[in-house]
Scaffold this active site. Sequence first.
Site, PDB file in Angstrom:
ATOM      1  N   GLY A 273       0.817  -1.201   0.000  1.00  0.00           N
ATOM      2  CA  GLY A 273       0.000   0.000   0.000  1.00  0.00           C
ATOM      3  C   GLY A 273       0.848   1.245   0.000  1.00  0.00           C
ATOM      4  O   GLY A 273       2.035   1.195   0.333  1.00  0.00           O
TER       5      GLY A 273
ATOM      6  N   GLY B 218      -0.734   3.037   7.128  1.00  0.00           N
ATOM      7  CA  GLY B 218      -0.820   2.305   8.394  1.00  0.00           C
ATOM      8  C   GLY B 218      -0.233   0.913   8.361  1.00  0.00           C
ATOM      9  O   GLY B 218      -0.604   0.071   9.164  1.00  0.00           O
TER      10      GLY B 218
ATOM     11  N   HIS C 140      -7.187  34.827 -13.795  1.00  0.00           N
ATOM     12  CA  HIS C 140      -6.751  33.448 -14.010  1.00  0.00           C
ATOM     13  C   HIS C 140      -7.569  32.489 -13.133  1.00  0.00           C
ATOM     14  O   HIS C 140      -8.142  31.518 -13.625  1.00  0.00           O
ATOM     15  CB  HIS C 140      -5.254  33.337 -13.683  1.00  0.00           C
ATOM     16  CG  HIS C 140      -4.667  31.981 -13.856  1.00  0.00           C
ATOM     17  ND1 HIS C 140      -3.821  31.662 -14.893  1.00  0.00           N
ATOM     18  CD2 HIS C 140      -4.805  30.852 -13.124  1.00  0.00           C
ATOM     19  CE1 HIS C 140      -3.472  30.391 -14.780  1.00  0.00           C
ATOM     20  NE2 HIS C 140      -4.050  29.868 -13.714  1.00  0.00           N
ATOM     21  N   GLU C 141      -7.658  32.812 -11.859  1.00  0.00           N
ATOM     22  CA  GLU C 141      -8.376  31.914 -10.944  1.00  0.00           C
ATOM     23  C   GLU C 141      -9.874  31.909 -11.240  1.00  0.00           C
ATOM     24  O   GLU C 141     -10.507  30.852 -11.231  1.00  0.00           O
ATOM     25  CB  GLU C 141      -8.124  32.304  -9.486  1.00  0.00           C
ATOM     26  CG  GLU C 141      -6.678  32.178  -9.033  1.00  0.00           C
ATOM     27  CD  GLU C 141      -6.051  30.824  -9.327  1.00  0.00           C
ATOM     28  OE1 GLU C 141      -6.779  29.814  -9.325  1.00  0.00           O
ATOM     29  OE2 GLU C 141      -4.833  30.774  -9.596  1.00  0.00           O
TER      30      GLU C 141
ATOM     31  N   HIS D  26     -10.539  29.544 -14.033  1.00  0.00           N
ATOM     32  CA  HIS D  26     -10.677  28.135 -13.616  1.00  0.00           C
ATOM     33  C   HIS D  26     -12.053  27.891 -13.012  1.00  0.00           C
ATOM     34  O   HIS D  26     -12.747  26.927 -13.356  1.00  0.00           O
ATOM     35  CB  HIS D  26      -9.656  27.804 -12.522  1.00  0.00           C
ATOM     36  CG  HIS D  26      -8.240  27.638 -12.992  1.00  0.00           C
ATOM     37  ND1 HIS D  26      -7.891  26.789 -14.012  1.00  0.00           N
ATOM     38  CD2 HIS D  26      -7.084  28.186 -12.542  1.00  0.00           C
ATOM     39  CE1 HIS D  26      -6.569  26.835 -14.170  1.00  0.00           C
ATOM     40  NE2 HIS D  26      -6.057  27.683 -13.299  1.00  0.00           N
TER      41      HIS D  26
HETATM   42  P1  ADP Z   1       3.048   3.252   6.624  1.00  0.00           P
HETATM   43  O1  ADP Z   1       3.889   2.295   7.374  1.00  0.00           O
HETATM   44  O2  ADP Z   1       1.968   2.596   5.827  1.00  0.00           O
HETATM   45  O3  ADP Z   1       3.817   4.210   5.790  1.00  0.00           O
HETATM   46  P2  ADP Z   1       2.464   4.148   9.234  1.00  0.00           P
HETATM   47  O4  ADP Z   1       1.902   2.925   9.840  1.00  0.00           O
HETATM   48  O5  ADP Z   1       3.884   4.438   9.555  1.00  0.00           O
HETATM   49  O6  ADP Z   1       2.281   4.141   7.675  1.00  0.00           O
HETATM   50  O7  ADP Z   1       1.549   5.374   9.639  1.00  0.00           O
HETATM   51  C1  ADP Z   1       2.068   6.542  10.183  1.00  0.00           C
HETATM   52  C2  ADP Z   1       1.112   7.117  11.214  1.00  0.00           C
HETATM   53  O8  ADP Z   1      -0.102   7.528  10.601  1.00  0.00           O
HETATM   54  C3  ADP Z   1       0.715   6.122  12.255  1.00  0.00           C
HETATM   55  O9  ADP Z   1       1.599   6.131  13.318  1.00  0.00           O
HETATM   56  C4  ADP Z   1      -0.666   6.609  12.662  1.00  0.00           C
HETATM   57  O10 ADP Z   1      -0.580   7.650  13.599  1.00  0.00           O
HETATM   58  C5  ADP Z   1      -1.217   7.185  11.396  1.00  0.00           C
HETATM   59  N1  ADP Z   1      -2.028   6.213  10.664  1.00  0.00           N
HETATM   60  C6  ADP Z   1      -1.763   5.725   9.442  1.00  0.00           C
HETATM   61  N2  ADP Z   1      -2.713   4.866   9.055  1.00  0.00           N
HETATM   62  C7  ADP Z   1      -3.607   4.795  10.060  1.00  0.00           C
HETATM   63  C8  ADP Z   1      -4.809   4.070  10.249  1.00  0.00           C
HETATM   64  N3  ADP Z   1      -5.287   3.245   9.317  1.00  0.00           N
HETATM   65  N4  ADP Z   1      -5.465   4.234  11.406  1.00  0.00           N
HETATM   66  C9  ADP Z   1      -5.001   5.068  12.349  1.00  0.00           C
HETATM   67  N5  ADP Z   1      -3.868   5.773  12.227  1.00  0.00           N
HETATM   68  C10 ADP Z   1      -3.176   5.660  11.093  1.00  0.00           C
HETATM   69 ZN    ZN Z   2      -4.016  27.939 -12.914  1.00  0.00          ZN
END
Ligand code: ADP
Ligand code: ZN
Length: 640
Positions: A222, A227, A443-444, A447
């Site tokens: 992922g 997480g 410009h904005e 859009h």
């Molecule tokens: P990854 O390893 O997929 O890069 P991490 O597990 O290190 O991501 O996530 C970093 C932080 O983000 C975690 O410590 C947590 O605080 C938060 N986080 C990420 N995903 C979740 C989740 N599904 N639920 C709760 N907190 C999350």
């Molecule tokens: Zn623009």
Amino acid sequence: MNQRWRSIALWVLPIGMLLLLSWQIFGAADLSKDLKSNQASAVSRNAAVTRMSYGRFLDYINAGRVTSVDIYEGGQKAIVEAIDPDLDNRVQKIRVDLPGLAPDLINKLKEEGISFDIHPIKSTPPGLGILGNLLFPLILIGGLILLARRSNSMPGGPGQAMQFGKTKARFAMEADTGVKFDDVAGVAEAKQDLEEVVTFLKQPEKFTSVGAQIPKGVLLVGPPGTGKTLLAKAIAGEAGVPFFSLSGSEFVEMFVGVGASRVRDLFKRAKENNPCLIFIDEIDAVGRQRGAGIGGGNDEREQTLNQLLTEMDGFEGNNGIIIIAATNRPDVLDSALMRPGRFDRQVMVDAPDIKGRLSILEVHSRNKKLSENLSLESIARRTPGFTGADLANLLNEAAILTARRRKDSISINEVDDAVDRIVAGMEGQPLTDGRSKRLIAYHEVGHALIGTLLKAHDPVQKVTVIPRGQAKGLTWFSPDDDQMLISRAQLKARIMGALGGRAAEDVVFGREEVTTGAGGDIQQVASMARQMVTKYGMSDLGPVSLEGDSQEVFLGRDLMTRSDISDAISRQIDEQVRDMVKHCYKETVSIVENNRNAMDKLVDILIEKETIDGEEFCKVLSEYTSIPNKDRVIPILSSK
Ligand code: ADP
Ligand code: ZN
Ligand code: MG
């Protein structure tokens, strides 16, 4: 170990003695000088050191009061001994700052017959200096001996010569992670798959009694921040087993063989502590397809990977060790890693959908003070594409803003500002009114106008001319969450919306006045249009895929991007892309031209208020033209 140290000491001591001796020979002259000055200072023992200016010093010389001068630091300083006739010719020691080693001064001292000495520069006190001089060669020689001994005693050939890694334990062990499945939210399916792993660790008999082989490895796949690490920790936490972790990039070191020895160490420690969980983060750093890449393979990486595979094969599935690896690049992994008996289970950990985001927000708002009318659901709605880590960061940023504004609970305004900040960067200073602010406003509004008038386009959330990050102004749209499929009409609408900024500059200010501000928009347009042609079969060339989507020239398994497209076809692709963009631009320009009055009005409001929200934008615009119904609620967060 002991023996090695003893023999090093045996080597080092005689060399040290030798160096000491040679220093004494070379340093002898210096020493005798020091002795002399010691005697001199013994004579005038009770002289106090004071300071005086250079000019005063010259006066003293002329008055014949100076008896001796010691010059230090390359002529920057001097200690002068002078007699004080008022205090019955007592000798005084006086410090003088000199303007450099002036030949005039030396001549003068000679003329007057004053004894003087020029001391060489010494940056460190003499004792320390000796130590410093000795230490460097000692370290060097010691290091060489260490290296030589190691390569002699290691029967592994040249690859094993530099076993630096052995002494460094680079993996971390947590006896209890303290993380539970409750702390991980929004990834229900992954959690379900992994609950079984907890049972493997907790009650292996359940499986072994019926003859089932417990799997050894699980691969979490992922994007970053979803997480994966957290899940692995939760498994260890739930099962109550130690958590060994190591990042793939830490395996790979400059020296060949270090990574492999780290793998060996890691598994050795893990076996001593079973049942336990081994977590290998960023496994793609070691686990890439072997032999891939320009310039051949990477010996170190391949050795490390081989060692990892060997270790995984080397233990029975039932001995209570489960290996969890994480990656965001499963496509580049070596297929040997995925064979049965290794990482034969894959669990997807994707960025959360709106429900997932809501439950993650619930987890992370547990310890935060939210104001009563702040609904987590509206935050979840405003944050499509945010991962768990992003959401955690968002709530933290909002809390920081709240503290900075001296409020006692987080309100929707802070969350809103934090989202903006995370997505687009820090807010800059508003521009002063003038021509360039007007151009940015057009410009904005361009859009936003296109986005509002095309039915297939996402609705406008807000338009602003307050700079943020790299952007001088911004138009925010609220994308439909969890939209899996995107239609051709939607893609075209996005292209036109992106072109809206340039079209407005073009219509209002003329062709010669258009700016580089549209650079990013145009890049986006090009990539969308090309994908429509080559990837999604949405052009006259028909539903054919014309490009593999591999951009990995040197990392993955395809050595080069596929080049089975003929020159003729690639010319046709270019033509199709150009036609599509040209056509879209023409339509965009005509929408801008037809709504010039509304635009002028909207720009005036925007310059005055600096930010308009989607609702107000629609209200003003609807006074001039009819707006298509977007059958979607526009989530309005802030009341700005
Ligand atoms: P990854 O390893 O997929 O890069 P991490 O597990 O290190 O991501 O996530 C970093 C932080 O983000 C975690 O410590 C947590 O605080 C938060 N986080 C990420 N995903 C979740 C989740 N599904 N639920 C709760 N907190 C999350
Ligand atoms: Zn623009
Ligand atoms: Mg991680």
